[in-house]
Design a protein around this motif. Sequence first.
Motif, short mmCIF file in Angstrom:
data_model
loop_
_atom_site.label_atom_id
_atom_site.label_comp_id
_atom_site.label_asym_id
_atom_site.label_seq_id
_atom_site.Cartn_x
_atom_site.Cartn_y
_atom_site.Cartn_z
N ASN A 140 1.50 -1.56 0.03
CA ASN A 140 -0.60 -0.72 0.05
C ASN A 140 0.63 1.26 0.14
O ASN A 140 2.17 1.19 0.22
CB ASN A 140 -0.70 0.03 1.03
CG ASN A 140 -2.03 -0.65 0.80
OD1 ASN A 140 -2.59 -0.86 -0.09
ND2 ASN A 140 -2.89 -1.68 2.39
N CYS A 141 0.32 2.32 -0.48
CA CYS A 141 0.70 4.12 -0.27
C CYS A 141 0.12 4.59 1.26
O CYS A 141 -0.62 4.43 0.93
CB CYS A 141 0.42 4.39 -1.28
SG CYS A 141 1.19 5.90 -1.45
N VAL A 142 1.60 5.42 1.79
CA VAL A 142 1.17 6.44 2.69
C VAL A 142 1.15 7.48 2.23
O VAL A 142 2.58 7.99 1.81
CB VAL A 142 2.08 5.42 4.23
CG1 VAL A 142 2.07 6.79 5.29
CG2 VAL A 142 1.71 4.32 4.10
N LEU A 143 0.40 8.80 2.75
CA LEU A 143 0.48 9.73 2.75
C LEU A 143 0.35 10.48 4.25
O LEU A 143 -0.35 9.91 4.75
CB LEU A 143 -1.09 10.27 1.88
CG LEU A 143 -1.81 11.90 1.98
CD1 LEU A 143 -0.52 12.08 0.52
CD2 LEU A 143 -2.58 11.87 1.45
N LEU A 144 1.35 10.75 4.03
CA LEU A 144 1.56 12.59 5.22
C LEU A 144 2.01 13.63 4.69
O LEU A 144 2.31 14.04 3.95
CB LEU A 144 3.16 11.72 5.77
CG LEU A 144 3.50 10.44 6.44
CD1 LEU A 144 4.24 9.66 4.48
CD2 LEU A 144 4.42 10.25 7.41
N ILE A 145 0.74 14.04 5.60
CA ILE A 145 0.88 15.91 5.13
C ILE A 145 1.32 16.69 6.74
O ILE A 145 1.17 16.54 8.09
CB ILE A 145 -1.23 15.93 5.63
CG1 ILE A 145 -1.70 14.96 4.07
CG2 ILE A 145 -0.92 17.31 5.46
CD1 ILE A 145 -2.61 15.21 4.87
N ASP A 146 2.06 17.35 6.33
CA ASP A 146 2.17 18.45 6.93
C ASP A 146 1.78 19.11 8.16
O ASP A 146 1.25 19.83 7.65
CB ASP A 146 3.52 19.78 6.56
CG ASP A 146 4.84 19.91 7.72
OD1 ASP A 146 4.67 19.55 8.28
OD2 ASP A 146 5.18 20.83 7.54
N GLY A 147 1.71 18.88 9.53
CA GLY A 147 1.11 19.53 10.63
C GLY A 147 0.18 18.33 11.34
O GLY A 147 -0.01 18.25 12.29
N ALA A 148 -0.57 17.01 10.54
CA ALA A 148 -1.93 16.20 10.61
C ALA A 148 -0.87 14.72 11.92
O ALA A 148 0.45 14.50 11.26
CB ALA A 148 -2.36 15.48 9.24
N ASN A 149 -1.19 14.68 12.15
CA ASN A 149 -0.85 13.72 13.22
C ASN A 149 -0.82 12.18 12.56
O ASN A 149 -0.60 11.39 12.73
CB ASN A 149 -1.32 13.46 14.75
CG ASN A 149 -0.10 14.73 15.39
OD1 ASN A 149 0.84 15.09 15.47
ND2 ASN A 149 -1.89 15.42 16.79
N ASP A 150 -2.12 12.02 12.29
CA ASP A 150 -2.42 11.15 11.87
C ASP A 150 -2.33 10.81 9.73
O ASP A 150 -2.44 12.06 9.59
CB ASP A 150 -4.09 10.56 12.16
CG ASP A 150 -4.58 11.71 11.60
OD1 ASP A 150 -4.38 12.68 11.28
OD2 ASP A 150 -6.06 11.04 11.44
N MET A 151 -1.92 9.31 9.48
CA MET A 151 -1.46 9.26 8.22
C MET A 151 -2.68 8.82 7.30
O MET A 151 -3.67 7.89 7.86
CB MET A 151 -0.05 8.33 8.17
CG MET A 151 1.05 9.34 8.85
SD MET A 151 2.06 8.21 9.66
CE MET A 151 1.21 7.75 11.08
N MET A 152 -2.60 8.71 6.05
CA MET A 152 -3.51 7.72 4.97
C MET A 152 -2.92 7.17 4.51
O MET A 152 -1.89 7.09 4.01
CB MET A 152 -4.40 9.17 4.15
CG MET A 152 -5.12 8.79 3.68
SD MET A 152 -6.22 10.25 2.73
CE MET A 152 -6.26 11.25 3.64
N VAL A 153 -3.34 6.19 4.66
CA VAL A 153 -3.45 4.57 4.01
C VAL A 153 -3.87 4.31 3.02
O VAL A 153 -5.30 4.44 2.62
CB VAL A 153 -3.42 2.80 4.87
CG1 VAL A 153 -2.55 2.20 4.03
CG2 VAL A 153 -2.06 3.47 5.91
N LEU A 154 -3.07 4.30 1.61
CA LEU A 154 -4.26 4.35 0.43
C LEU A 154 -4.40 3.33 -0.40
O LEU A 154 -2.93 1.83 0.06
CB LEU A 154 -3.58 5.23 -0.39
CG LEU A 154 -3.49 6.67 0.07
CD1 LEU A 154 -3.09 7.56 -1.06
CD2 LEU A 154 -5.29 7.15 0.52
N ASN A 155 -4.61 2.10 -0.59
CA ASN A 155 -4.79 0.53 -1.12
C ASN A 155 -4.36 0.74 -2.64
O ASN A 155 -4.76 1.10 -3.45
CB ASN A 155 -6.59 -0.21 -0.89
CG ASN A 155 -6.06 -1.21 -1.33
OD1 ASN A 155 -5.03 -1.82 -1.61
ND2 ASN A 155 -7.31 -1.87 -1.86
N THR A 156 -3.22 0.83 -2.99
CA THR A 156 -2.73 1.06 -3.98
C THR A 156 -1.85 -0.13 -4.62
O THR A 156 -1.46 0.24 -5.43
CB THR A 156 -1.80 2.04 -3.95
OG1 THR A 156 -0.96 2.45 -3.12
CG2 THR A 156 -3.08 3.38 -3.98
#
Length: 516
Positions: A140-156
């Motif tokens: 999978n792919c993980v998206l990290l955003i500056d300032g956000a504590n949690d991350m988004m896991v994308l099913n790719t």
Amino acid sequence: MTWGKKGRGSDLKDGGSGTQSESSGNDEAKSVTGVLGDKLHILNEAIGHNPDVVFRSFLLEKGSRNAAIVYIDGLVDMAAIQEQVIKPLMQAEKVMADPESGLPLLDPLKEYFMKTVISLGHLKMETRLDACISEILSGNCVLLIDGANDMMVLNTSKPNGRSIDEPVTEAVIRGPHEGFVEILHQNIPLLRRRIKDPNLTIIPYKTGRRSQTNVAVIYIKDLCENQLVDEVRRRIEAMDIDDVLESGYIEQMIEDNYLSFFPQVQSTERPDRAASALLEGRVAILTDGSPKALIVPVTFQTFVTAPDDYYDRWLAGSLIRLLRYLAVFMALFLPSIYIAMISYNHGLIPTKLAISIASGREGVPFPSLIEALMMEMTIEILREAGIRLPKPIGQAVGIVGGLVIGQAAVQAGIVSPIMVIVVSLTAMCSFAIAQYEMGLTIRTLRFFSMMSAGIFGIYGIILFVIIITVHAVKLQSFGVPYTSPIGPYRLRGWKDLFVRLPLPFLKQHKQKEPRG
């Protein structure tokens, strides 16, 4: 700070800053600063030393905020990442800006991305970096955003594997000609297409400390006993092993008696067989990377039946099943009976047949036990060679090798013609056994039966039968007696034991108890 030292777990779970140290990881992961840079640094230390791990940094919403994605090249669908993740995120408009910083607020931003920007079918939020590492290694792919504590896991993840095809080890004449493959999320729909029941329950697991293999425990909630499900879950959760490369690892870890010759877990490549087991109140275990589904509990009768028995009319299916039981008996005892009669119990052979056998054995220098062992070992070696060689060559070697060696051995006077006939019939009967695991057990026990017959004759065979029967009666598979419904005796199970009665007699639901 190195991966595996004390303190790494807390850094990963909390998404901590980590200490800046020299690393041979991805240079792009080092170029980002702030909280996002700290997270990328931890990921870089954990998996960044691998050349196929990609850290891709970019700006969200036309330059308003830093972001990055991490994935493994070759395991992901690059077209989906490019068209459904990176491009929409970079071109998105600002929403609900913070009056102090002018940057978009994080909570509305995440909701905006999930509902409006990213068009992937499956995504989830994750707060722990160690869980994100596991998702990355799973494709999978993980998206990290500056300032956000949690991350988004994308099913790719990109499915890499063979297409659904006919099972190699469980061919049938009548019935579906599709089998499980090595990809778990392609195998589960094969069961759902056959069982459209909302009570069909799937429990996911990750087994293997290093391999982190995906495993699914599947059962029908209102048909399967809760005690059985709890026992299956307990044994899987208690597994302590580094890697699970095939379902055979799980089979050996969860079986009741690992010293027994008899298989206590059924494996199958056929979705229809697995679906039938689920409808009988049993539990199926699917493993990522293996085309074999495990089914528990089992009885001896389970390994003798075949799907054809239920697809054909009851009379034909019953006759074929009786032939299969006869094949099991002959594969186990035919060489032993030959040895006992030739060596000890000559009076049991009819006179004309005894004269014919004696004339054929004239000049054979070996006793019947050595003669049988030589031929059986030769057949087993030819069988193993035929499996390991390439398919076009293996079949020719098995057939030609058996004919040539048998004929040459008879002409040389090493073995008798009747011995070649006995060994050939034994080999054919072992191929008629419905399940490969039980066939392998019968082939192994055959040598012990031959040794018993060579030492004690008919009495040795009887003693061997008593020992095997006592062991089988004591054996259990997840609390179910292995010899059921014979011992303990259960009349209802005899409707589908040696013969299969017509389907109207079998329509009763078999709740809380497996078939047989």
